[in-house]
Design a protein around this motif. Structure first.
Motif, PDB file in Angstrom:
ATOM      1  N   SER A  98      23.690 -25.302  -4.014  1.00 36.38           N
ATOM      2  CA  SER A  98      22.566 -26.234  -3.867  1.00 36.38           C
ATOM      3  C   SER A  98      21.482 -26.012  -4.909  1.00 36.38           C
ATOM      4  N   SER A 152      25.408 -37.916  -6.394  1.00 36.53           N
ATOM      5  CA  SER A 152      24.476 -38.441  -7.382  1.00 36.53           C
ATOM      6  C   SER A 152      24.776 -39.904  -7.699  1.00 36.53           C
ATOM      7  N   GLN A 197      24.551 -29.830  -8.339  1.00 36.41           N
ATOM      8  CA  GLN A 197      24.868 -31.056  -7.614  1.00 36.41           C
ATOM      9  C   GLN A 197      25.176 -32.201  -8.576  1.00 36.41           C
ATOM     10  N   GLU A 198      24.387 -32.282  -9.624  1.00 36.62           N
ATOM     11  CA  GLU A 198      24.599 -33.335 -10.619  1.00 36.62           C
ATOM     12  C   GLU A 198      25.916 -33.117 -11.352  1.00 36.62           C
ATOM     13  N   ASN A 217      29.960 -25.518  -9.977  1.00 35.44           N
ATOM     14  CA  ASN A 217      28.883 -24.783  -9.307  1.00 35.44           C
ATOM     15  C   ASN A 217      29.092 -23.269  -9.358  1.00 35.44           C
ATOM     16  N   GLY A 269      32.808 -30.163  -5.658  1.00 31.71           N
ATOM     17  CA  GLY A 269      32.584 -28.780  -5.273  1.00 31.71           C
ATOM     18  C   GLY A 269      33.902 -28.041  -5.319  1.00 31.71           C
ATOM     19  N   THR A 274      19.810 -28.420  -8.287  1.00 29.43           N
ATOM     20  CA  THR A 274      19.826 -29.762  -8.878  1.00 29.43           C
ATOM     21  C   THR A 274      20.900 -29.865  -9.956  1.00 29.43           C
ATOM     22  N   ARG A 298      31.980 -34.605  -0.346  1.00 31.24           N
ATOM     23  CA  ARG A 298      31.486 -33.248  -0.498  1.00 31.24           C
ATOM     24  C   ARG A 298      32.040 -32.451   0.684  1.00 31.24           C
TER      25      ARG A 298
END
Length: 525
Positions: A282, A11, A287-288, A97, A72, A284, A49
């Motif tokens: 995956s 991001s 990921q942010e 996540n 991650g 939004t 990542r």
């Protein structure tokens, strides 16, 4: 200026966080391995990542690298032993996540139960095969969790909301925690025998690799459904395909594969298999979240020394870092003194904490002390790799906290054993921040740690101090400070002399030859 390279898609807000903290950042996703290797030596931090592979070869070229941040949870693409050996902190974001991955596992479970992908493809192809896609209810079914950590526990919570009964196999799950989650802790064979659906949420290790193979599948209920949104390699794919073909396994949903990107796989094409391209994290939101978290964590470490979510070094919170810093420095100096005094390999080291020190996080203090101890003997050692280096050398390490009242507000005592002999040093902090040596081998002596010091152990006899001063003067060595201590009158004594320049071997030999000298060492800090 501290510099960070972002080598994978992250991001843009992560870039702004680095810059807002005063860190120079380059955003270069998609670099080929040779291109990355050619420039990595310029950077203090590397944010990645899953695409970038941090290999031993890359780390060899990363001469200034201090931290690798993985946005991650998985760090399979980082050579952890090689990073640790080079003193590089490896961080991840294990919580960023977790919800997203858990939700994907639940979605895969529904997809299997109701054959949603197959029914969608059939319907959009103009067919109306209503009788072909007979599903099953999840309510009342038994879900078996292999791994009940951050993600597994969220899956358990969602499954209980679906009125499923949940079994969990996890060696690190306590009975109390299992009760809190509303799951039944079981052994693996019991889980295999009772579960209608099995989902994996464990890292890939030597212990978990191939945890589901032909032998395990043979112990399961006929028609069991298996979901893997964790790591490729947890399931032996060939064995699973055979079980799908025989009907022993009723269906499988996989988001991860042994080889990725998975352009071909033995599971592909089977009518009872659902596959997605590693989409667990995956969304939004996820990921942010992980991008912002890793930028904050790396910035904290590079600017303040705070360590969060590191996989190869003890954590130090941003609040702890400034408090621990002087204690870590004291431990490092005591370790360095010991390391320069011992003869032969160190066999054991103990660190004792008294007063205020006993109330602190001891792991960073221990790591700093080991780094100081090993530095005279080992190149490129720091608090990241020192514990593993000590372990590799068979050094026994212990840490003890004492609640007794010391003579000072805080005390650190380090004892190192080598070839049957021990070296004991005690230090404190003056004004809460300045390291001070207060005892050597049971002899009280107060001294600062100077850059260049002469350590002399002698017998307390008249004329010795004058002879020592003359020897230093003969070699044009200026004395900055002079500290003395003795056990008793005429007995064993210690002199610690801070000087303005490195001490040459000729001066050491002359001091060693003085009457009443037992040993002499040149020290540098």
């Amino acid at each position: 200026m501290v510099k960070v390279l972002i080598s994978d898609k992250l991001s843009e807000q992560a870039v702004e966080i680095f810059r807002g903290r005063g860190i120079e950042v380059d955003f270069k996703p998609g670099l080929a391995p040779d291109e990355l290797k050619a420039i990595i030596g310029r950077y203090d931090g590397l944010a990645i990542r899953s695409a970038t592979k941090v290999t031993a070869d890359l780390l060899e070229a990363a001469e200034n690298l201090k931290v690798v941040g993985r946005a991650g949870i998985g760090v399979d693409n980082v050579d952890i032993p090689a990073a640790t050996g080079r003193g590089v902190v490896v961080m991840n974001t294990p919580f960023g996540n977790a919800v997203t991955t858990a939700e994907h596992a639940i979605a895969m479970m529904f997809a299997l139960a109701r054959q949603i992908p197959q029914a969608d493809a059939s319907t959009q192809a103009g067919k109306w095969e209503k009788s072909k896609f007979m599903g099953v209810e999840l309510t009342g079914k038994v879900l078996g969790l292999i791994g009940c950590g951050n993600i597994g526990s969220i899956v358990a919570d969602r499954a209980r909301g679906l009125r499923m009964r949940v079994l969990a196999y996890d060696p690190f799950l306590s009975e109390q925690r299992a009760t809190e989650l509303g799951v039944r802790k079981v052994e693996l064979d019991e889980l295999f025998a009772e579960a209608d659906v099995i989902t994996l949420h464990t890292p890939l290790t030597d212990a978990t690799r191939g945890v589901i193979d032909a032998a395990a599948i043979a112990k399961m209920k006929k028609g069991v459904r298996i979901i893997n949104c964790a790591r490729g390699g947890l399931v032996v794919e060939d064995d699973l395909r055979a079980a799908l073909d025989s009907g022993q396994v009723g269906g499988a949903a996989f988001d991860v594969f042994v080889t990725e990107p998975a352009k071909e796989n033995v599971l592909f094409g089977h009518p009872n298999v659902v596959c997605t391209p590693h989409l667990g994290a995956s969304t939004t939101e996820a990921q942010e979240k992980v991008a912002l978290q890793i930028a904050e964590q790396m910035s904290d470490y590079l600017l303040t020394g705070a360590v969060s979510n590191a996989v190869n070094v003890p954590s130090v919170t941003a609040e702890e870092a400034p408090i621990l810093k002087p204690y870590m420095k004291l431990a490092e100096l005591l370790g360095s003194f010991c390391g320069q005094m011992v003869e032969g390999p160190v066999e054991a080291v103990s660190i004792e904490l008294e007063g205020h020190a006993a109330e602190l996080n001891a792991e960073p203090i221990k790591a700093a002390g080991l780094a100081g101890l090993l530095r005279p003997q080992v190149d490129s050692v720091n608090m990241v790799n020192a514990p593993s280096m000590a372990h590799q050398r068979g050094i026994e390490v212990s840490v003890t906290r004492h609640d007794r009242e010391p003579d000072y507000q805080t005390l650190l005592r380090m004892t190192a054993r080598s070839q049957g002999r021990t070296r004991v040093l005690v230090g404190t902090l003056i004004g809460g921040s300045k390291p001070r040596l207060v005892e050597v081998q049971g002899i009280a002596v107060e001294a600062d740690f100077g850059q260049h010091m002469l350590y002399v152990r002698n017998y307390d006899k008249p004329g010795f101090i004058g002879a020592l001063g003359s020897a230093l003067g003969n070699h044009q060595v200026n004395i900055a400070t002079f500290h003395l201590g003795r056990r008793d009158v005429g007995g064993e004594a210690i002199a610690l002399v801070e000087v303005d320049q490195p001490i040459e071997d000729a001066l050491l030999a002359e001091v060693q030859a003085l009457p009443h000298v037992v040993r002499v060492n040149a020290l540098s800090f």
